[in-house]
Design a protein around this motif. Structure first.
Motif, PDB file in Angstrom:
ATOM      1  N   ARG A  67       0.812  -1.213   0.000  1.00 16.87           N
ATOM      2  CA  ARG A  67       0.000   0.000   0.000  1.00 16.87           C
ATOM      3  C   ARG A  67       0.852   1.273   0.000  1.00 16.87           C
ATOM      4  O   ARG A  67       0.391   2.337  -0.423  1.00 16.87           O
ATOM      5  N   ASP A  68       2.100   1.166   0.454  1.00 11.22           N
ATOM      6  CA  ASP A  68       2.980   2.338   0.469  1.00 11.22           C
ATOM      7  C   ASP A  68       3.907   2.383  -0.744  1.00 11.22           C
ATOM      8  O   ASP A  68       4.877   3.141  -0.771  1.00 11.22           O
ATOM      9  N   TRP A  69       3.622   1.590  -1.746  1.00 12.74           N
ATOM     10  CA  TRP A  69       4.429   1.548  -2.964  1.00 12.74           C
ATOM     11  C   TRP A  69       3.671   2.221  -4.097  1.00 12.74           C
ATOM     12  O   TRP A  69       2.578   1.787  -4.474  1.00 12.74           O
ATOM     13  N   ALA A  70       4.224   3.309  -4.627  1.00 13.73           N
ATOM     14  CA  ALA A  70       3.649   4.007  -5.794  1.00 13.73           C
ATOM     15  C   ALA A  70       2.194   4.424  -5.564  1.00 13.73           C
ATOM     16  O   ALA A  70       1.411   4.487  -6.513  1.00 13.73           O
ATOM     17  N   ASN A  71       1.828   4.669  -4.306  1.00 11.08           N
ATOM     18  CA  ASN A  71       0.486   5.122  -3.949  1.00 11.08           C
ATOM     19  C   ASN A  71      -0.573   4.048  -4.157  1.00 11.08           C
ATOM     20  O   ASN A  71      -1.763   4.352  -4.330  1.00 11.08           O
ATOM     21  N   TYR A  72      -0.189   2.776  -4.106  1.00  9.75           N
ATOM     22  CA  TYR A  72      -1.161   1.714  -4.342  1.00  9.75           C
ATOM     23  C   TYR A  72      -2.278   1.698  -3.298  1.00  9.75           C
ATOM     24  O   TYR A  72      -3.403   1.285  -3.600  1.00  9.75           O
ATOM     25  N   GLY A  73      -1.999   2.138  -2.072  1.00 12.89           N
ATOM     26  CA  GLY A  73      -3.057   2.165  -1.070  1.00 12.89           C
ATOM     27  C   GLY A  73      -4.228   3.025  -1.523  1.00 12.89           C
ATOM     28  O   GLY A  73      -5.389   2.591  -1.489  1.00 12.89           O
ATOM     29  N   GLU A  74      -3.924   4.248  -1.956  1.00  6.70           N
ATOM     30  CA  GLU A  74      -4.989   5.146  -2.422  1.00  6.70           C
ATOM     31  C   GLU A  74      -5.609   4.647  -3.719  1.00  6.70           C
ATOM     32  O   GLU A  74      -6.826   4.776  -3.928  1.00  6.70           O
ATOM     33  N   ILE A  75      -4.796   4.075  -4.585  1.00  3.99           N
ATOM     34  CA  ILE A  75      -5.321   3.558  -5.855  1.00  3.99           C
ATOM     35  C   ILE A  75      -6.328   2.445  -5.597  1.00  3.99           C
ATOM     36  O   ILE A  75      -7.425   2.418  -6.178  1.00  3.99           O
ATOM     37  N   ILE A  76      -5.988   1.505  -4.730  1.00  5.34           N
ATOM     38  CA  ILE A  76      -6.889   0.394  -4.410  1.00  5.34           C
ATOM     39  C   ILE A  76      -8.169   0.904  -3.765  1.00  5.34           C
ATOM     40  O   ILE A  76      -9.284   0.492  -4.135  1.00  5.34           O
ATOM     41  N   ASP A  77      -8.034   1.804  -2.800  1.00  7.42           N
ATOM     42  CA  ASP A  77      -9.209   2.328  -2.104  1.00  7.42           C
ATOM     43  C   ASP A  77     -10.114   3.122  -3.043  1.00  7.42           C
ATOM     44  O   ASP A  77     -11.355   3.031  -2.964  1.00  7.42           O
ATOM     45  N   THR A  78      -9.517   3.901  -3.932  1.00  2.53           N
ATOM     46  CA  THR A  78     -10.303   4.685  -4.889  1.00  2.53           C
ATOM     47  C   THR A  78     -11.078   3.777  -5.828  1.00  2.53           C
ATOM     48  O   THR A  78     -12.268   4.006  -6.098  1.00  2.53           O
ATOM     49  N   PHE A  79     -10.426   2.743  -6.326  1.00  2.00           N
ATOM     50  CA  PHE A  79     -11.092   1.772  -7.210  1.00  2.00           C
ATOM     51  C   PHE A  79     -12.261   1.111  -6.487  1.00  2.00           C
ATOM     52  O   PHE A  79     -13.367   1.006  -7.036  1.00  2.00           O
ATOM     53  N   ALA A  80     -12.016   0.642  -5.255  1.00  2.49           N
ATOM     54  CA  ALA A  80     -13.050  -0.054  -4.492  1.00  2.49           C
ATOM     55  C   ALA A  80     -14.253   0.849  -4.235  1.00  2.49           C
ATOM     56  O   ALA A  80     -15.416   0.429  -4.384  1.00  2.49           O
ATOM     57  N   ASP A  81     -14.003   2.104  -3.859  1.00  4.56           N
ATOM     58  CA  ASP A  81     -15.092   3.032  -3.569  1.00  4.56           C
ATOM     59  C   ASP A  81     -15.814   3.473  -4.834  1.00  4.56           C
ATOM     60  O   ASP A  81     -17.044   3.602  -4.852  1.00  4.56           O
ATOM     61  N   LYS A  82     -15.064   3.706  -5.881  1.00  7.22           N
ATOM     62  CA  LYS A  82     -15.642   4.211  -7.133  1.00  7.22           C
ATOM     63  C   LYS A  82     -16.604   3.209  -7.761  1.00  7.22           C
ATOM     64  O   LYS A  82     -17.665   3.577  -8.270  1.00  7.22           O
TER      65      LYS A  82
END
Length: 353
Positions: A67-82
């Motif tokens: 999750r702390d690599w290349a902003n994957y944490g935010e990317i995953i969360d954004t995809f899931a919420d979107k």
């Protein structure tokens, strides 16, 4: 994400008595969904129908995405919420090799891999060309769509400016005061191996013996240490840049002019993906303008960045915050990578390890 409708048109002849007459063009919404299709147009017709198919599956399984690599944490969360899709995150620290070796057991839908691992396993992927396919440089994608880059970066030197001056080259690290760390063991860690190879570049070509010799010199001088006690760390620029952002004034990043070693991380869909529509939606998302800007927010360099810059869709403020690159990246070929690994396997333990 921009939603674009791609109409799939089929001409149909309907028999009527002795003759036939053409019907109206069949709209994309009437075509059957093909979740194993190689493009949005072929399999779904519109983004809305892809989203609907993915939501019916309800889940996306990923592997090897810290999750702390290349902003994957935010990317995953954004995809899931979107898209209201659950993202199962398996073995975040798994290497490319581990992700592939464990695929039969873990059953991931998608992969994030090194180029060499992706090329060797191309037969295990389901070809899929995202809508931004033409924006991706030819040298970072498989012509069939089996794999393609999403983001990349440069090997860099992060340093504490309170302890040492800015190094202009890897050779500068042998000067007094530098306590240097690689990001892992170069015989096991891709980042550490690439650090040695960056130090080996001469005139754009890798000379593994030069890189190993530098770290042997550092070890002999007592300057090669662990990341915990180092004032200088060699790793990818997005990792060093994220640290600099967290530690304003106490960490800076430089990409040496004579060693612009770069790498791309490539994406692929598991041919045996349990959630094939969700896998394709994930690829569309991370290669969309929104997804690419989220990678850049994590200081990684979007694979579609040049095309987005030309269209004005790249986050210019964030782009300006990336470590300054001295020029186009030097990308190692697979034979060069193999030769480097062979040399380090023979020489690292007795010279640099």
């Amino acid at each position: 994400m921009t939603v674009r409708t791609c109409a799939a048109v089929t001409a149909i002849l309907v028999s009527a008595g002795c003759g036939a007459s053409p019907s109206a063009e069949k709209p994309a919404s009437e075509h059957p969904v093909k979740v194993q299709a190689a493009s949005l147009k072929e399999g779904f017709g519109t983004m809305e129908r892809l989203i609907e198919a993915a939501q019916k599956e309800g889940t996306l399984t990923v592997v090897g995405l810290p999750r702390d690599w290349a902003n994957y944490g935010e990317i995953i969360d954004t995809f899931a919420d979107k898209y209201d899709i659950e993202v199962k995150q398996l073995e975040p620290g798994a290497s490319s090799r581990r992700a592939l070796d464990a695929a039969a057991q873990l059953k991931p839908d998608v992969f994030d891999l090194s180029l060499e691992e992706a090329v060797g396993a191309a037969g295990r992927f389901a070809p899929y060309k995202v809508q931004g396919w033409l924006d991706l440089p030819d040298h970072v994608k498989d012509p069939s769509g089996a794999w393609y880059a999403a983001y990349g970066g440069y090997m860099s030197i992060g340093y504490d400016p309170r302890a040492v001056p800015a190094p202009a080259s890897f050779a500068d690290l042998a000067k007094p005061g530098y306590k240097v760390a690689l990001d892992g063991d170069p015989l096991r860690s891709s980042a550490a191996f690439s650090g040695v190879m960056a130090a080996s570049l001469q005139g754009g070509s890798p000379r593994p013996q030069q890189g190993v010799a530098l770290f042997a010199k550092l070890k002999k001088a007592g300057q090669l240490t662990s990341t915990d006690s180092a004032n200088t760390v060699i790793t990818w620029d997005h990792v060093n840049a994220a640290r600099a952002a967290r530690n304003s004034g106490s960490w800076k990043v430089v990409i040496p002019a004579g060693a612009p070693l770069g790498v791309y991380h490539v994406q692929a869909i598991n041919k045996a993906a349990p959630h094939p529509a969700a896998a394709r939606l994930w690829q569309e998302f991370i290669l969309s303008d929104e997804g690419q800007n989220l990678f850049q927010k994590g200081y990684a360099r979007p694979a579609r960045g040049e095309a987005m810059h030309m269209r004005g869709t790249l986050d210019a403020e964030q782009a300006a915050s990336l470590p300054k690159a001295p020029g186009p990246p030097v990308l190692l070929t697979i034979p060069q990578t193999d030769a480097g690994k062979t040399y380090l396997k023979k020489e690292w333990a007795k010279s640099g390890g």
